[in-house]
Design a protein around this motif. Sequence first.
Motif, mmCIF file in Angstrom:
data_model
loop_
_atom_site.group_PDB
_atom_site.id
_atom_site.type_symbol
_atom_site.label_atom_id
_atom_site.label_comp_id
_atom_site.label_asym_id
_atom_site.label_seq_id
_atom_site.Cartn_x
_atom_site.Cartn_y
_atom_site.Cartn_z
ATOM 1 N N GLU A 71 0.883 -1.432 -0.105
ATOM 2 C CA GLU A 71 -0.334 -0.242 0.019
ATOM 3 C C GLU A 71 0.647 1.301 -0.192
ATOM 4 O O GLU A 71 0.719 2.196 -0.704
ATOM 5 C CB GLU A 71 -0.884 0.271 0.935
ATOM 6 N N LYS A 130 -2.706 0.358 -4.530
ATOM 7 C CA LYS A 130 -3.451 0.981 -2.838
ATOM 8 C C LYS A 130 -4.755 0.413 -3.102
ATOM 9 O O LYS A 130 -4.643 0.046 -1.638
ATOM 10 C CB LYS A 130 -3.310 2.371 -3.431
ATOM 11 N N VAL A 138 -8.350 -4.838 5.447
ATOM 12 C CA VAL A 138 -8.885 -4.239 6.873
ATOM 13 C C VAL A 138 -10.134 -5.156 6.645
ATOM 14 O O VAL A 138 -10.824 -5.241 7.624
ATOM 15 C CB VAL A 138 -10.763 -3.044 5.866
ATOM 16 N N PHE A 145 -10.420 -10.303 14.202
ATOM 17 C CA PHE A 145 -11.413 -10.015 15.307
ATOM 18 C C PHE A 145 -12.379 -10.655 15.660
ATOM 19 O O PHE A 145 -12.348 -10.605 16.877
ATOM 20 C CB PHE A 145 -11.778 -8.832 15.305
ATOM 21 N N ILE A 151 -5.589 -14.310 19.482
ATOM 22 C CA ILE A 151 -4.394 -13.994 19.201
ATOM 23 C C ILE A 151 -3.505 -12.838 19.856
ATOM 24 O O ILE A 151 -4.431 -11.700 19.621
ATOM 25 C CB ILE A 151 -4.540 -13.652 17.180
ATOM 26 N N LEU B 93 -15.276 2.349 8.118
ATOM 27 C CA LEU B 93 -15.437 3.222 10.384
ATOM 28 C C LEU B 93 -16.556 2.921 10.780
ATOM 29 O O LEU B 93 -16.734 2.695 12.025
ATOM 30 C CB LEU B 93 -14.797 4.499 9.800
ATOM 31 N N THR B 96 -16.740 -0.838 11.979
ATOM 32 C CA THR B 96 -15.655 -1.018 12.898
ATOM 33 C C THR B 96 -16.025 -0.544 14.040
ATOM 34 O O THR B 96 -16.278 -1.444 15.567
ATOM 35 C CB THR B 96 -14.292 -0.729 12.525
ATOM 36 N N LEU B 100 -16.970 -3.185 17.995
ATOM 37 C CA LEU B 100 -16.588 -2.148 19.397
ATOM 38 C C LEU B 100 -17.711 -2.010 20.507
ATOM 39 O O LEU B 100 -17.369 -2.497 21.308
ATOM 40 C CB LEU B 100 -15.497 -1.007 19.140
ATOM 41 N N PHE C 74 -6.512 6.011 2.434
ATOM 42 C CA PHE C 74 -5.330 5.283 2.988
ATOM 43 C C PHE C 74 -5.762 6.104 4.907
ATOM 44 O O PHE C 74 -5.545 4.884 5.388
ATOM 45 C CB PHE C 74 -3.910 6.206 3.248
ATOM 46 N N ALA C 76 -8.724 5.907 5.835
ATOM 47 C CA ALA C 76 -9.134 5.254 6.630
ATOM 48 C C ALA C 76 -9.034 3.603 7.072
ATOM 49 O O ALA C 76 -9.236 2.776 7.752
ATOM 50 C CB ALA C 76 -10.363 5.593 5.302
ATOM 51 N N VAL C 77 -8.068 3.392 6.303
ATOM 52 C CA VAL C 77 -7.565 2.027 6.304
ATOM 53 C C VAL C 77 -6.709 1.913 7.637
ATOM 54 O O VAL C 77 -6.369 0.983 8.528
ATOM 55 C CB VAL C 77 -6.260 1.482 5.084
ATOM 56 N N GLY C 79 -7.077 4.164 10.253
ATOM 57 C CA GLY C 79 -8.167 3.989 11.195
ATOM 58 C C GLY C 79 -8.232 2.747 11.504
ATOM 59 O O GLY C 79 -8.656 2.476 13.459
ATOM 60 N N VAL C 80 -9.469 2.279 10.732
ATOM 61 C CA VAL C 80 -9.896 0.442 11.026
ATOM 62 C C VAL C 80 -8.501 -0.560 11.115
ATOM 63 O O VAL C 80 -8.978 -0.966 13.022
ATOM 64 C CB VAL C 80 -10.523 -0.183 10.040
ATOM 65 N N LEU C 81 -7.245 -0.296 11.447
ATOM 66 C CA LEU C 81 -6.044 -1.079 11.687
ATOM 67 C C LEU C 81 -5.928 -0.989 12.409
ATOM 68 O O LEU C 81 -5.564 -1.876 13.449
ATOM 69 C CB LEU C 81 -5.148 -1.122 10.594
ATOM 70 N N LEU C 83 -8.084 0.286 15.669
ATOM 71 C CA LEU C 83 -8.888 -0.046 16.408
ATOM 72 C C LEU C 83 -9.133 -1.795 16.443
ATOM 73 O O LEU C 83 -9.680 -1.819 17.283
ATOM 74 C CB LEU C 83 -10.324 0.895 16.021
ATOM 75 N N LEU C 84 -8.638 -2.357 15.701
ATOM 76 C CA LEU C 84 -9.508 -3.347 15.520
ATOM 77 C C LEU C 84 -7.468 -4.344 16.076
ATOM 78 O O LEU C 84 -7.801 -4.897 15.554
ATOM 79 C CB LEU C 84 -9.676 -3.987 14.723
ATOM 80 N N ARG C 85 -7.639 -4.000 16.633
ATOM 81 C CA ARG C 85 -5.658 -5.144 17.544
ATOM 82 C C ARG C 85 -6.239 -5.580 18.574
ATOM 83 O O ARG C 85 -7.066 -5.400 19.367
ATOM 84 C CB ARG C 85 -5.027 -4.021 18.079
ATOM 85 N N THR C 86 -6.105 -6.818 18.322
ATOM 86 C CA THR C 86 -6.131 -8.560 19.826
ATOM 87 C C THR C 86 -4.668 -7.339 20.787
ATOM 88 O O THR C 86 -3.761 -8.708 20.086
ATOM 89 C CB THR C 86 -6.583 -9.343 18.709
ATOM 90 N N LYS C 88 -2.090 -9.096 23.710
ATOM 91 C CA LYS C 88 -2.465 -9.764 25.102
ATOM 92 C C LYS C 88 -1.053 -9.551 25.414
ATOM 93 O O LYS C 88 -0.766 -9.468 26.076
ATOM 94 C CB LYS C 88 -2.098 -11.253 24.517
#
Lengths: 153, 118, 94
Positions: A71, A130, A138, A145, A151, B93, B96, B100, C74, C76-77, C79-81, C83-86, C88
């Motif tokens: 990207e 891109k 995404v 998730f 994970i 967005l 997402t 949450l 760019f 938006a991608v 921002g989504v990545l 917020l969706l972190r896991t 531990k």
Amino acid sequence: MLSKIVRTVANQLILFILIFGLYVIAHGHLTPGGGFQGGAVIVSGVVMLLVAFSSQELKKSLRERLLSITESTGALIFSILAFAGIGTVFFYNFLVGTPIFGRIPATGPGPGNIWTGGFIPLMNLAVGLKVVAGLSAVVLAMALFSSGEEIEE
Amino acid sequence: MMEYIPLNFPFLAAALLVGISFYILIFKRNLIKLIMGIGMLASGVNLFLVALGYRAGGNAPIYTDVPEGPMVLPVPQALTLTSIVINVAVLALMLTMVILIYRHTGSLDSEKSRKMKG
Amino acid sequence: MRQVIGLIVLLVVIAFLVSGMLPPIMHDFGYPPSDMDDYIIENAQEETGSNNVVTSVVFDYRALDTYGEATILFTAVTGVLLLLRTVKRKEESS
């Protein structure tokens, strides 16, 4: 993970979807299409693989570092092509007239030549890279998730 | 017969889509239904933009093997392309945030996650 | 009470939209007034050198809008990545 028939058919079909998506991206200056449309076609093929195989299996092939580098490469090529003709204006089409991509087609209706178009085919390629890398990341992140909780990053 | 369409039907269809989307946004409480209403609003606006630039009896604005006749206007189609990509980004967005919210409160009702706690 | 106010707002919005699509305000469907697009249709093949007029508008005449749209995608991608972190966290027991 779905049954064996679905997995085999998905393995065979992804090749044709990839070739059709690359055709739509590459002929953006002759037929309807371009960077965004061809990128959406290839992402739909990736979503088909995500449904046939589970997201844990797909995580081993599409690593996060590869998608991130792809990207960023697409965005960088777009910016370099924008700044290359800074002598005249910001987004100047500096390849019209040169023999690389710069033939001028005959005026009026007629079949086109693929070596026309200035820097439009290169920008189509950058935007296509891109869109594919971004939307695949995404979709993969949402699937991981929601399903797997243990994970670690 | 194809050249004169009375009463501007495509514009009324776009207005109907926007009106139904407003009904969903005012009266429904489920979060997924609200997101679907916003997607329908985007579709109505895109239809309106493309229908603005139609010429009677026109062809697609591409010079490869085009038949005789006038061409439709190309600039509204370029604006619609940008609008579709921006709507995809906003929709990603929003989805997402719904994931949450469901993880934190356990329900998809918009009335339960309105009051600020703590 | 909330239902009544919602119904009034909905009727006002629908009346405003439908009255804006009828002939005195909106032009007839199929006869748009256009000057800029005639220039673009005539001269797109000589100046940009591509057969597709819509692609030449998106990537040559209006390339700055496409630049901004690529930036939005760019962001938006990212921002989504984000917020969706896991992650531990390893708990240290002392």
